[in-house]
Enzyme design. Sequence first.
Site, PDB file in Angstrom:
ATOM      1  N   TYR A 150       0.806  -1.159   0.111  1.00 28.33           N
ATOM      2  CA  TYR A 150       0.060   0.016   0.020  1.00 28.33           C
ATOM      3  C   TYR A 150       0.844   0.983  -0.119  1.00 28.33           C
ATOM      4  CZ  TYR A 150      -3.322   3.318   1.120  1.00 28.33           C
ATOM      5  OH  TYR A 150      -4.202   4.612   0.925  1.00 28.33           O
ATOM      6  N   TYR A 160      -2.486   4.402   9.242  1.00 29.45           N
ATOM      7  CA  TYR A 160      -2.131   3.225   8.738  1.00 29.45           C
ATOM      8  C   TYR A 160      -1.008   2.519   9.684  1.00 29.45           C
ATOM      9  CZ  TYR A 160      -1.572  -0.151   4.844  1.00 29.45           C
ATOM     10  OH  TYR A 160      -1.619  -1.200   4.312  1.00 29.45           O
TER      11      TYR A 160
HETATM   12  P1  NAI Z   1      -7.215 -10.256   4.438  1.00 32.97           P
HETATM   13  O1  NAI Z   1      -7.448 -10.183   5.775  1.00 32.97           O
HETATM   14  O2  NAI Z   1      -8.319 -11.101   3.419  1.00 32.97           O
HETATM   15  O3  NAI Z   1      -5.919 -11.056   3.905  1.00 32.97           O
HETATM   16  C1  NAI Z   1      -4.857 -11.116   4.942  1.00 32.97           C
HETATM   17  C2  NAI Z   1      -4.468 -12.563   4.926  1.00 32.97           C
HETATM   18  O4  NAI Z   1      -3.110 -12.705   5.543  1.00 32.97           O
HETATM   19  C3  NAI Z   1      -5.414 -13.611   5.627  1.00 32.97           C
HETATM   20  O5  NAI Z   1      -5.717 -14.449   4.766  1.00 32.97           O
HETATM   21  C4  NAI Z   1      -4.570 -14.124   7.012  1.00 32.97           C
HETATM   22  O6  NAI Z   1      -4.932 -15.279   7.281  1.00 32.97           O
HETATM   23  C5  NAI Z   1      -3.258 -13.900   6.582  1.00 32.97           C
HETATM   24  N1  NAI Z   1      -2.187 -14.364   7.446  1.00 32.97           N
HETATM   25  C6  NAI Z   1      -2.189 -13.442   8.428  1.00 32.97           C
HETATM   26  N2  NAI Z   1      -1.056 -13.922   9.480  1.00 32.97           N
HETATM   27  C7  NAI Z   1      -0.510 -14.791   8.809  1.00 32.97           C
HETATM   28  C8  NAI Z   1       0.487 -15.800   9.077  1.00 32.97           C
HETATM   29  N3  NAI Z   1       1.316 -15.631   9.935  1.00 32.97           N
HETATM   30  N4  NAI Z   1       0.791 -16.697   8.118  1.00 32.97           N
HETATM   31  C9  NAI Z   1       0.233 -16.700   6.769  1.00 32.97           C
HETATM   32  N5  NAI Z   1      -0.729 -15.855   6.690  1.00 32.97           N
HETATM   33  C10 NAI Z   1      -1.098 -15.043   7.337  1.00 32.97           C
HETATM   34  O7  NAI Z   1      -7.143  -8.861   3.697  1.00 32.97           O
HETATM   35  P2  NAI Z   1      -6.541  -8.462   2.128  1.00 32.97           P
HETATM   36  O8  NAI Z   1      -6.861  -6.867   1.969  1.00 32.97           O
HETATM   37  O9  NAI Z   1      -6.995  -9.373   0.989  1.00 32.97           O
HETATM   38  O10 NAI Z   1      -4.960  -8.568   2.342  1.00 32.97           O
HETATM   39  C11 NAI Z   1      -4.207  -9.004   1.516  1.00 32.97           C
HETATM   40  C12 NAI Z   1      -2.916  -8.179   1.260  1.00 32.97           C
HETATM   41  O11 NAI Z   1      -3.363  -6.936   0.604  1.00 32.97           O
HETATM   42  C13 NAI Z   1      -2.110  -7.662   2.550  1.00 32.97           C
HETATM   43  O12 NAI Z   1      -0.801  -7.677   2.113  1.00 32.97           O
HETATM   44  C14 NAI Z   1      -2.702  -6.313   2.494  1.00 32.97           C
HETATM   45  O13 NAI Z   1      -1.840  -5.364   3.407  1.00 32.97           O
HETATM   46  C15 NAI Z   1      -2.584  -5.889   1.131  1.00 32.97           C
HETATM   47  N6  NAI Z   1      -3.355  -4.561   0.633  1.00 32.97           N
HETATM   48  C16 NAI Z   1      -4.770  -4.510   1.394  1.00 32.97           C
HETATM   49  C17 NAI Z   1      -5.515  -3.227   0.959  1.00 32.97           C
HETATM   50  C18 NAI Z   1      -6.759  -3.269   1.491  1.00 32.97           C
HETATM   51  O14 NAI Z   1      -7.192  -2.040   1.726  1.00 32.97           O
HETATM   52  N7  NAI Z   1      -7.303  -4.291   1.988  1.00 32.97           N
HETATM   53  C19 NAI Z   1      -4.815  -2.062   0.232  1.00 32.97           C
HETATM   54  C20 NAI Z   1      -3.342  -2.572  -0.098  1.00 32.97           C
HETATM   55  C21 NAI Z   1      -2.902  -3.687   0.128  1.00 32.97           C
END
Ligand code: NAI
Length: 269
Positions: A150, A160
């Site tokens: 991000y 953030y």
């Molecule tokens: P999400 O909450 O659906 O996905 C995050 C994932 O990280 C989850 O599946 C969770 O179980 C996993 N996770 C957490 N700890 C873990 C560990 N120890 N080992 C393996 N997996 C682990 O949310 P989202 O938004 O789909 O996030 C995916 C990526 O996108 C992240 O890197 C997030 O920072 C990034 N992102 C999200 C934005 C948003 O506004 N949602 C904007 C820009 C980037």
Amino acid sequence: MAYNLLKGKRGIIFGALDENSIAWKTALSVHAEGGTFVLTNAPIALRMGQLKELGEQTGSEIIPADATSEEDLKNLVTKSMEILGGKIDFVLHSIGMSVNVRKGRSYMDENYDFTAKGWDISALSFHKVMQTLYKNDAMSEWGSIVALTYMAAQRSFPDYNDMADNKAYLESVARSFGYFFGKDKKVRVNTISQSPTATTAGQGIKGFNGFINFADQMAPLGNATAQDCADYTITLFSDLTRKVTMQNLFHDGGFSNTGVSREVMDKFE
Ligand code: NAI
């Protein structure tokens, strides 16, 4: 519409928690484009989440792995090659979690144990994933590795919190590892800097609704959705982007290069 862009390609997809997750939408799109993959998430997320459903929909096996555990990652990489029948062509790192954010600690009141844990999960894990792939010679030539980030890595967004620092580290790892992976194995490594997106991780950020609406009104094309992100990721996994590497690629409807938009100006006139 599918173009068979990933026919015959094998991969690993980290981070699908529920149907809102960017990784969930990406898995469905990769499947539609003919790719096969292993799904993985932290053991705790697998107990709580709905990943089994996605596995059934896409004919994929699920291997639990805590992305901070080198042992889990080695097991994941070795088993994935066995299951998929060869080396890996694409990897999606879609993992993020700040313990400070989750526990309501502000940036000026960090608990450093929380900071270290969040950094390990959100940033260092990307290095651990790539080091495991590299040492096991698990990537095919011209393979592609993508992590999600991000823009708080470049610019200050007060709420953030320590995720901004984690994302800056993550993007640096993409450049640094990208050099060696490119030179030694012809593998590309990039980060996609995505618009705010309504997911479990996204909604954990304080003031998320204001944040997502502001970005949407600033961006000339509006926010990129999770599905848009999945579509973009497909292009980076495909053979059409073989010389794109070590980049942080903004995928935000133009937000990052907009000073101000007419819609936002109107609110101040
Ligand atoms: P999400 O909450 O659906 O996905 C995050 C994932 O990280 C989850 O599946 C969770 O179980 C996993 N996770 C957490 N700890 C873990 C560990 N120890 N080992 C393996 N997996 C682990 O949310 P989202 O938004 O789909 O996030 C995916 C990526 O996108 C992240 O890197 C997030 O920072 C990034 N992102 C999200 C934005 C948003 O506004 N949602 C904007 C820009 C980037």
